[in-house]
Design a protein around this motif. Structure first.
Motif, mmCIF file in Angstrom:
data_model
loop_
_atom_site.group_PDB
_atom_site.id
_atom_site.type_symbol
_atom_site.label_atom_id
_atom_site.label_comp_id
_atom_site.label_asym_id
_atom_site.label_seq_id
_atom_site.Cartn_x
_atom_site.Cartn_y
_atom_site.Cartn_z
ATOM 1 N N PHE A 129 0.835 -1.205 0.000
ATOM 2 C CA PHE A 129 0.000 0.000 0.000
ATOM 3 C C PHE A 129 0.867 1.252 0.000
ATOM 4 O O PHE A 129 0.636 2.198 -0.771
ATOM 5 N N ILE A 180 1.327 4.181 -2.923
ATOM 6 C CA ILE A 180 1.205 5.619 -2.721
ATOM 7 C C ILE A 180 2.362 6.338 -3.409
ATOM 8 O O ILE A 180 2.182 7.368 -4.069
ATOM 9 N N ALA A 204 -3.698 7.616 2.713
ATOM 10 C CA ALA A 204 -4.932 7.664 1.934
ATOM 11 C C ALA A 204 -5.319 9.115 1.651
ATOM 12 O O ALA A 204 -5.803 9.439 0.552
ATOM 13 N N SER A 242 -2.125 4.669 7.739
ATOM 14 C CA SER A 242 -3.005 4.283 6.627
ATOM 15 C C SER A 242 -3.846 5.462 6.151
ATOM 16 O O SER A 242 -3.927 5.734 4.947
ATOM 17 N N VAL A 243 -4.469 6.165 7.076
ATOM 18 C CA VAL A 243 -5.335 7.288 6.707
ATOM 19 C C VAL A 243 -4.504 8.465 6.193
ATOM 20 O O VAL A 243 -4.916 9.178 5.274
#
Length: 299
Positions: free
Chosen positions: A31, A35, A290, A286-287
């Motif tokens: 992930f 990004i 994101a 993670s956020v």
């Protein structure tokens, strides 16, 4: 006393090998690499760039999984002593070291060839260096020798966005290094929160983790200080011009939350609060990434 895992049902061979790859950890790695790939491409990617990103993700997953499997060999004895890891196939003796080593070598070779031929040589060499940094430098050398193991070894864990950036551009820019810095500074408070409520496991294993060598209060202070420095690092994408207000708002809110958890942990420790801090650290990263992704496409 070593945890009793003999009463647990034996999973299928496929599940045993899959467990060696530490799927949850690898998902976060891929992930973060994704990004880096997205931010390296201005605007919407072309079909060719999408294909390149998918290929790079697969290659990075393979090499990262190989490093995780190799780690299981090195830490087989330690894993068997810790409740958190005693279920692993190597710790339970379900897979031999030879089987695991061959599995790790096959994954590493496949991922390296994929990256070298269909992505670019720089990404392959950076990914392989990350494998060596985690599986050898961190696991074999640093982890059993120094309580600063997670700080120094955190460089390997911070590499995924750099790998993603290199995959799409063929070089490593300052933007990639900013993402690297964020993960590098995030790793110690994230891991030490876990080590606080697992301190007895680490003490039994003989590993010199910070809560074992320097105690709970010192570790909690280090967590707090790191969250302050991390707060500043999380503002860098906005300061450098990589993102706009959407990311900035998310970064400020998430960083304040992490600092508050660290403050509460420092002032009034409990295992339950350490667990909550550890879980929030996962949400934080993670956020945060994101939000970078949304900011990149929406603004």
């Amino acid at each position: 006393m070593t945890p009793d895992t003999t009463s647990l049902p034996t999973p299928s061979v496929f599940r045993q090998f899959y467990a060696l790859t530490k799927p949850r950890v690898i998902q976060l790695i891929v992930f973060c690499a994704l990004i880096g790939m997205v931010l390296a491409v201005p605007g919407l990617p072309t079909p060719q760039q999408v294909g390149l990103a998918v290929t790079a993700c697969i290659g990075i997953w393979l090499v990262a999984a190989a490093a995780a499997a190799f780690n299981c060999i090195v830490e087989q004895g330690i894993d068997a002593k810790m409740k958190r890891t005693a279920w692993r196939p190597t710790a339970r003796g379900e897979l031999s070291n030879t089987q695991t080593l061959l599995f790790s070598a096959a994954l590493c070779a496949a991922g390296s060839v994929l990256l070298y031929v269909w992505v670019n040589p720089l990404t392959m060499w950076l990914t392989f260096a990350t494998f060596v940094g985690y599986a050898v430098v961190y696991t074999v050398i640093l982890k059993p020798l120094t309580p600063q193991n997670i700080v120094i070894g955190g460089a390997s864990g911070a590499m995924p966005p750099v790998l993603g950036w290199a995959a799409m551009t063929g070089d490593v820019g300052p933007e990639a290094m900013i993402l690297f810095l964020i993960i590098f500074l995030w790793t110690p408070p994230h891991f030490w929160a876990l080590a606080l409520y697992r301190v007895e496991d680490y003490r039994k294993s003989g590993l010199p983790m910070l809560p074992v060598t320097h105690g709970s209060e010192f570790t909690r202070l280090q967590i707090l200080l790191y969250t302050f420095v991390l707060f500043a690092a999380c503002l860098l994408p906005f300061v450098y011009g990589m993102s706009s207000w959407l990311y900035l708002v998310a970064a400020v809110v998430l960083s304040i939350g992490f600092c508050l958890y660290a403050w509460w942990l420092w002032r009034n420790y409990s295992d339950a609060l350490a667990r909550k801090t550890f879980r929030f650290s996962l949400i934080h990263l993670s956020v945060l990434f994101a939000a970078l992704l949304l900011d990149h496409y929406l603004l």
